[in-house]
Motif scaffolding. Structure first.
Motif, short mmCIF file in Angstrom:
data_model
loop_
_atom_site.label_atom_id
_atom_site.label_comp_id
_atom_site.label_asym_id
_atom_site.label_seq_id
_atom_site.Cartn_x
_atom_site.Cartn_y
_atom_site.Cartn_z
N ARG A 174 -116.88 65.55 101.18
CA ARG A 174 -116.45 65.37 102.56
C ARG A 174 -114.76 65.50 102.54
O ARG A 174 -114.26 65.98 103.41
N GLY A 175 -114.22 64.99 101.65
CA GLY A 175 -112.89 64.92 101.37
C GLY A 175 -112.34 66.37 101.08
O GLY A 175 -111.37 66.59 101.71
N GLN A 217 -109.60 70.86 103.54
CA GLN A 217 -109.68 72.41 104.01
C GLN A 217 -109.54 72.70 105.49
O GLN A 217 -108.79 73.48 105.81
N ALA A 218 -110.04 71.85 106.28
CA ALA A 218 -109.88 71.72 107.90
C ALA A 218 -108.42 71.56 107.79
O ALA A 218 -107.75 72.38 108.85
N LEU A 261 -102.42 76.40 108.29
CA LEU A 261 -102.09 77.85 108.19
C LEU A 261 -102.35 78.50 109.46
O LEU A 261 -101.43 79.55 109.73
N ASP A 262 -102.89 78.25 110.50
CA ASP A 262 -103.10 78.85 111.92
C ASP A 262 -101.82 78.62 112.41
O ASP A 262 -101.17 79.57 113.26
#
Length: 84
Positions: free
Chosen positions: A53-54, A59-60, A66-67
């Motif tokens: 989960r971490g 990653q999110a 990055l977006d």
């Protein structure tokens, strides 16, 4: 994934937290050995779920950053006659 390992100091701190939880919330006393045994069980059997989960959360966050970075770079783009 490698096994989740804690230093002796970290393990002692976590075991003390388990002992305090058992005492305050369950009105049961457990010794340090039992607390460390429970900690090992939690680490081996449940720890991977929290670890993953971490990773997903990290990653999110990275993907969102990055977006944002990609958008910032596009804003720097100069007008030209070239077609993209």
């Amino acid at each position: 994934m490698s096994a989740i390992k804690f230093s002796n100091e970290e393990k002692a701190l976590l075991a003390a937290k388990l002992q305090r939880y058992f005492s305050e919330e369950l009105s049961q006393q457990i010794g340090r050995f039992d607390a460390e045994f429970l900690l090992d069980f939690i680490s081996e059997e449940i720890g991977g779920y929290y670890y993953n989960r971490g990773l997903y959360d990290a990653q999110a966050v990275l993907s969102a950053k990055l977006d944002d970075l990609g958008d910032a770079i596009l804003q720097l783009e100069q007008r030209t006659d070239f077609k993209r």
